[in-house]
Design a protein around this motif. Structure first.
Motif, PDB file in Angstrom:
ATOM      1  N   GLU A 261      40.868  28.209  42.042  1.00 35.74           N
ATOM      2  CA  GLU A 261      40.074  27.925  40.019  1.00 35.74           C
ATOM      3  C   GLU A 261      41.414  28.185  39.394  1.00 35.74           C
ATOM      4  O   GLU A 261      41.933  29.489  39.643  1.00 35.74           O
ATOM      5  CB  GLU A 261      39.342  28.976  39.884  1.00 35.74           C
ATOM      6  N   ILE A 262      41.952  27.194  38.676  1.00 33.35           N
ATOM      7  CA  ILE A 262      43.527  27.951  38.183  1.00 33.35           C
ATOM      8  C   ILE A 262      43.105  28.835  36.612  1.00 33.35           C
ATOM      9  O   ILE A 262      41.891  28.634  36.099  1.00 33.35           O
ATOM     10  CB  ILE A 262      43.751  26.597  37.306  1.00 33.35           C
ATOM     11  N   ARG A 263      43.713  29.753  37.176  1.00 31.26           N
ATOM     12  CA  ARG A 263      43.521  30.898  36.424  1.00 31.26           C
ATOM     13  C   ARG A 263      44.774  30.840  34.848  1.00 31.26           C
ATOM     14  O   ARG A 263      44.428  30.668  33.658  1.00 31.26           O
ATOM     15  CB  ARG A 263      43.917  32.395  37.135  1.00 31.26           C
ATOM     16  N   ASP A 264      45.846  30.234  34.673  1.00 34.54           N
ATOM     17  CA  ASP A 264      46.699  30.433  33.827  1.00 34.54           C
ATOM     18  C   ASP A 264      48.218  29.411  34.861  1.00 34.54           C
ATOM     19  O   ASP A 264      48.315  29.017  36.178  1.00 34.54           O
ATOM     20  CB  ASP A 264      48.116  31.674  34.001  1.00 34.54           C
ATOM     21  N   VAL A 265      48.930  29.131  33.767  1.00 37.31           N
ATOM     22  CA  VAL A 265      50.216  28.402  33.849  1.00 37.31           C
ATOM     23  C   VAL A 265      51.202  28.465  33.170  1.00 37.31           C
ATOM     24  O   VAL A 265      51.258  28.958  31.942  1.00 37.31           O
ATOM     25  CB  VAL A 265      50.220  26.899  34.026  1.00 37.31           C
ATOM     26  N   ILE A 266      52.047  29.701  33.695  1.00 45.58           N
ATOM     27  CA  ILE A 266      53.907  30.433  33.484  1.00 45.58           C
ATOM     28  C   ILE A 266      54.507  29.793  33.393  1.00 45.58           C
ATOM     29  O   ILE A 266      55.009  29.467  34.359  1.00 45.58           O
ATOM     30  CB  ILE A 266      53.097  31.865  34.576  1.00 45.58           C
ATOM     31  N   PRO A 267      55.532  29.503  32.211  1.00 45.33           N
ATOM     32  CA  PRO A 267      56.540  29.079  32.530  1.00 45.33           C
ATOM     33  C   PRO A 267      57.546  30.387  33.210  1.00 45.33           C
ATOM     34  O   PRO A 267      56.982  31.476  32.915  1.00 45.33           O
ATOM     35  CB  PRO A 267      57.560  28.621  31.068  1.00 45.33           C
ATOM     36  N   THR A 268      58.322  29.503  33.511  1.00 41.06           N
ATOM     37  CA  THR A 268      59.416  30.134  34.388  1.00 41.06           C
ATOM     38  C   THR A 268      61.191  30.199  34.476  1.00 41.06           C
ATOM     39  O   THR A 268      61.167  28.991  33.358  1.00 41.06           O
ATOM     40  CB  THR A 268      58.872  30.448  35.971  1.00 41.06           C
ATOM     41  N   ARG A 269      61.964  30.900  35.233  1.00 38.06           N
ATOM     42  CA  ARG A 269      63.309  30.324  34.330  1.00 38.06           C
ATOM     43  C   ARG A 269      63.461  28.536  35.187  1.00 38.06           C
ATOM     44  O   ARG A 269      64.554  27.801  34.372  1.00 38.06           O
ATOM     45  CB  ARG A 269      64.736  30.904  35.679  1.00 38.06           C
ATOM     46  N   TYR A 270      62.397  27.963  36.125  1.00 39.92           N
ATOM     47  CA  TYR A 270      63.820  26.979  37.180  1.00 39.92           C
ATOM     48  C   TYR A 270      61.729  25.856  36.875  1.00 39.92           C
ATOM     49  O   TYR A 270      62.091  24.710  37.377  1.00 39.92           O
ATOM     50  CB  TYR A 270      63.547  26.657  38.735  1.00 39.92           C
ATOM     51  N   GLY A 271      60.777  26.370  35.930  1.00 45.67           N
ATOM     52  CA  GLY A 271      59.543  25.670  35.701  1.00 45.67           C
ATOM     53  C   GLY A 271      58.190  26.232  35.433  1.00 45.67           C
ATOM     54  O   GLY A 271      58.477  26.681  34.860  1.00 45.67           O
ATOM     55  N   VAL A 272      56.920  26.042  36.296  1.00 40.32           N
ATOM     56  CA  VAL A 272      55.802  26.313  36.276  1.00 40.32           C
ATOM     57  C   VAL A 272      55.756  27.312  37.284  1.00 40.32           C
ATOM     58  O   VAL A 272      55.659  27.101  37.889  1.00 40.32           O
ATOM     59  CB  VAL A 272      55.129  26.332  35.028  1.00 40.32           C
ATOM     60  N   ARG A 273      54.343  28.803  36.661  1.00 41.36           N
ATOM     61  CA  ARG A 273      53.802  29.223  38.251  1.00 41.36           C
ATOM     62  C   ARG A 273      53.048  28.889  37.885  1.00 41.36           C
ATOM     63  O   ARG A 273      52.337  29.178  36.702  1.00 41.36           O
ATOM     64  CB  ARG A 273      54.237  30.179  38.008  1.00 41.36           C
ATOM     65  N   TYR A 274      51.465  28.766  38.670  1.00 39.83           N
ATOM     66  CA  TYR A 274      50.293  28.354  38.660  1.00 39.83           C
ATOM     67  C   TYR A 274      49.870  30.021  39.256  1.00 39.83           C
ATOM     68  O   TYR A 274      49.885  29.684  40.508  1.00 39.83           O
ATOM     69  CB  TYR A 274      49.743  27.428  38.954  1.00 39.83           C
ATOM     70  N   THR A 275      48.809  30.090  38.876  1.00 43.39           N
ATOM     71  CA  THR A 275      48.725  31.353  39.773  1.00 43.39           C
ATOM     72  C   THR A 275      46.479  31.332  39.836  1.00 43.39           C
ATOM     73  O   THR A 275      46.385  30.446  38.521  1.00 43.39           O
ATOM     74  CB  THR A 275      48.147  32.370  38.381  1.00 43.39           C
ATOM     75  N   LEU A 276      46.106  31.458  40.649  1.00 39.31           N
ATOM     76  CA  LEU A 276      44.589  30.857  41.018  1.00 39.31           C
ATOM     77  C   LEU A 276      44.109  31.920  41.231  1.00 39.31           C
ATOM     78  O   LEU A 276      44.202  33.451  40.959  1.00 39.31           O
ATOM     79  CB  LEU A 276      44.932  30.078  42.391  1.00 39.31           C
ATOM     80  N   ALA A 277      42.237  32.168  40.298  1.00 37.34           N
ATOM     81  CA  ALA A 277      41.401  33.373  40.420  1.00 37.34           C
ATOM     82  C   ALA A 277      41.426  33.339  41.957  1.00 37.34           C
ATOM     83  O   ALA A 277      41.582  33.006  42.548  1.00 37.34           O
ATOM     84  CB  ALA A 277      39.983  32.249  39.720  1.00 37.34           C
ATOM     85  N   HIS A 278      40.719  34.690  42.265  1.00 39.80           N
ATOM     86  CA  HIS A 278      40.516  34.953  43.624  1.00 39.80           C
ATOM     87  C   HIS A 278      42.292  35.112  44.743  1.00 39.80           C
ATOM     88  O   HIS A 278      41.862  35.547  45.688  1.00 39.80           O
ATOM     89  CB  HIS A 278      39.831  34.758  44.083  1.00 39.80           C
ATOM     90  N   HIS A 279      43.059  34.543  44.137  1.00 38.69           N
ATOM     91  CA  HIS A 279      44.375  35.091  45.212  1.00 38.69           C
ATOM     92  C   HIS A 279      45.825  35.111  44.315  1.00 38.69           C
ATOM     93  O   HIS A 279      45.809  35.256  43.168  1.00 38.69           O
ATOM     94  CB  HIS A 279      44.015  33.052  45.283  1.00 38.69           C
ATOM     95  N   ARG A 280      46.440  35.988  45.285  1.00 42.74           N
ATOM     96  CA  ARG A 280      47.298  37.094  44.756  1.00 42.74           C
ATOM     97  C   ARG A 280      48.859  36.488  44.956  1.00 42.74           C
ATOM     98  O   ARG A 280      49.745  37.014  43.663  1.00 42.74           O
ATOM     99  CB  ARG A 280      47.970  38.636  45.829  1.00 42.74           C
ATOM    100  N   GLY A 281      48.784  35.436  45.058  1.00 47.58           N
ATOM    101  CA  GLY A 281      49.897  34.558  45.025  1.00 47.58           C
ATOM    102  C   GLY A 281      50.118  33.774  44.360  1.00 47.58           C
ATOM    103  O   GLY A 281      49.737  33.635  43.082  1.00 47.58           O
ATOM    104  N   ALA A 282      50.879  33.183  44.265  1.00 52.83           N
ATOM    105  CA  ALA A 282      52.060  31.856  42.994  1.00 52.83           C
ATOM    106  C   ALA A 282      51.988  30.231  43.661  1.00 52.83           C
ATOM    107  O   ALA A 282      52.446  30.096  44.584  1.00 52.83           O
ATOM    108  CB  ALA A 282      52.415  32.645  42.203  1.00 52.83           C
ATOM    109  N   LEU A 283      52.127  29.958  42.691  1.00 57.57           N
ATOM    110  CA  LEU A 283      52.111  28.455  43.524  1.00 57.57           C
ATOM    111  C   LEU A 283      53.333  28.118  42.385  1.00 57.57           C
ATOM    112  O   LEU A 283      52.976  28.116  41.466  1.00 57.57           O
ATOM    113  CB  LEU A 283      51.160  27.103  43.134  1.00 57.57           C
ATOM    114  N   PHE A 284      54.728  26.730  42.810  1.00 63.01           N
ATOM    115  CA  PHE A 284      55.317  27.006  41.793  1.00 63.01           C
ATOM    116  C   PHE A 284      55.388  25.411  42.111  1.00 63.01           C
ATOM    117  O   PHE A 284      55.731  24.120  42.579  1.00 63.01           O
ATOM    118  CB  PHE A 284      56.659  27.297  42.244  1.00 63.01           C
TER     119      PHE A 284
END
Length: 439
Positions: A261-284
């Motif tokens: 489940e996608i919790r948030d999409v956060i802009p970063t210096r090089y693109g975006v970071r997807y954060t997922l519910a229940h998950h501590r890591g991130a996808l770029f």
């Protein structure tokens, strides 16, 4: 994440408690309900018992498979056949008999809509092959590539004229998982649906499946539900997936799939970071990819839908970057209601909420990769024959109005029960009864 690693959904923290601690089953239904009973060999058991304690009943599964050749679902008389499957880990589970899903009671976990009401019917047996051993999926994207080769062009899942689709795309795979796990359906006796339940059902479907000749359980990581006491175990499981599945080997870049489940999409210096519910890591992902995905899956990124308790599910095709980050290569997104029922728009989320609040049993047809397919917005399974729900959310577009007229004429020819909602008007009464139905 294999089915054997699933936590018991009954342990979900914060769920409503009744006076009887055993009054709810793992799927949220009342334990006293006699529905979803199955027979293995000479024993009749509730389905939730076999799902939650499959390992304990392995000898019974094996005996039924050897002596009878199949299980039996007792939702109808005479009983209906069930396929008995065994994963490579030795865990058994039951599946509906191919072509017989429509025969099950609508409240049964093995019930499926008629084939013409699902996008799965648009695929050939090359794309999705199902037999006693499991399901084999031919995925449109490669799960490994040689670093010395140029990046392959995105594979098309469009069929040649007059032919069924031969491969399954990312959205098709997401819809197949959701539909096979019966997460496109709702029945009032189920009472609730959490990510615990979604994870358990998805993991059960993954067991025994292959994708491009690999075990799907190896290629796909379904984010597990978070509990503090399982946090370290979940982190370790993801690290195993990240290293064992995605780590580069010589000149080969391996890829995998992540579902959550996608919790948030956060802009970063090089693109975006997807954060997922229940998950501590991130996808770029790159900004260009994120912009393309937002155009392709506008409903899933709608802020209006979130106001109605909607969620968004993502199925990510990923690989490791040279720095070891999980990088998104492609993604399919799906808008769902608070109970994880798919919806094609924020208006459909409102209708899905109204149907569940109104105590209706229904299914949301999904298109898979067939963007041009036309289905009812919802199918009500608590009427005989089934009736339909249509949500009209677009005005002034001739192609949409034409399709609306075609649908209305089709229902009229069928003399089918129909609830219609033009979103410019108040939502109609959807509770069961003649007053709510228009013929």
């Amino acid at each position: 994440m294999t089915a054997s690693e699933v936590g018991t959904p009954r342990d979900e923290p914060g769920r409503p408690r009744s006076a009887d601690p055993d009054s709810l089953r793992g799927d949220g239904t009342a334990r006293s309900d006699r529905a979803d009973r199955v027979q293995l060999a000479d024993r009749s058991l509730p389905l939730y018992v076999l799902r939650e304690h499959a390992t304990d009943y392995a000898p019974l599964f094996a005996r039924a498979r050897a002596e009878v050749g199949h299980g039996q679902c007792l939702c109808q008389t005479p009983a209906l056949r069930l396929v008995i499957r065994c994963s490579r880990a030795g865990r058994y589970h039951l599946a509906g008999w191919p072509g017989e899903g429509e025969l099950h009671d609508p409240s049964c976990s093995f019930h499926k809509l008629a084939s013409e009401l699902t996008g799965r019917d648009a695929y050939s047996t090359e794309a999705i092959r199902e037999d006693d051993e499991g399901v084999a999926i031919r995925f449109s994207a490669a799960l490994a590539r040689r670093l010395s080769d140029p990046e392959p062009a995105k594979a098309s899942t469009e069929p040649r004229e007059g032919r069924a689709r031969r491969t399954v795309g990312l959205l098709g795979l997401l819809h197949w998982l959701w539909e096979s796990a019966q997460l496109t359906a709702w029945h009032p006796r189920w009472r609730r649906r959490s990510w615990w339940i979604c994870h358990a059902r998805l993991s059960e479907q993954i067991a025994g499946c292959s994708i491009n000749h690999e075990h799907l359980a190896d290629a796909l990581y379904v984010v597990p539900p978070f509990r503090k006491e399982y946090a370290r175990r979940n982190t370790a499981a993801f690290e195993t997936f990240r290293i064992a599945r995605l780590k580069r080997r010589a000149d080969t870049q391996r890829r995998g799939l992540i579902l959550g489940e996608i919790r948030d999409v956060i802009p970063t210096r090089y693109g975006v970071r997807y954060t997922l519910a229940h998950h501590r890591g991130a996808l770029f992902a790159t900004t260009a990819l994120d912009e393309r995905l937002r155009r392709s899956y506008r409903p899933a990124f709608s802020k209006i839908a979130a106001e109605h308790g909607a969620r968004r599910i993502g199925l990510f095709l990923v690989e490791l970057s040279p720095k070891g980050n999980v990088r998104v290569v492609d993604m399919a997104a799906m808008l769902v209601s608070g109970l994880y029922i798919p919806a094609d728009s924020s208006h459909e989320v409102v209708m899905a909420n109204a149907l569940t609040d109104g105590g209706r049993a229904f299914v949301k047809p999904v298109r898979y990769d067939g963007s041009d397919l036309v289905f009812p917005d919802f199918v009500l399974t608590d009427t005989h024959p089934h009736s339909y729900v249509e949500v009209y959310g677009i005005h002034g577009r001739e192609s949409y109005d034409q399709r609306k007229r075609v649908k209305q004429a089709h229902y009229q020819r069928q003399d089918a029960g129909l609830i219609e909602w033009d979103v410019a008007d108040s939502i109609p009464d959807v509770q069961y009864g003649i007053a709510a139905m228009h013929r």
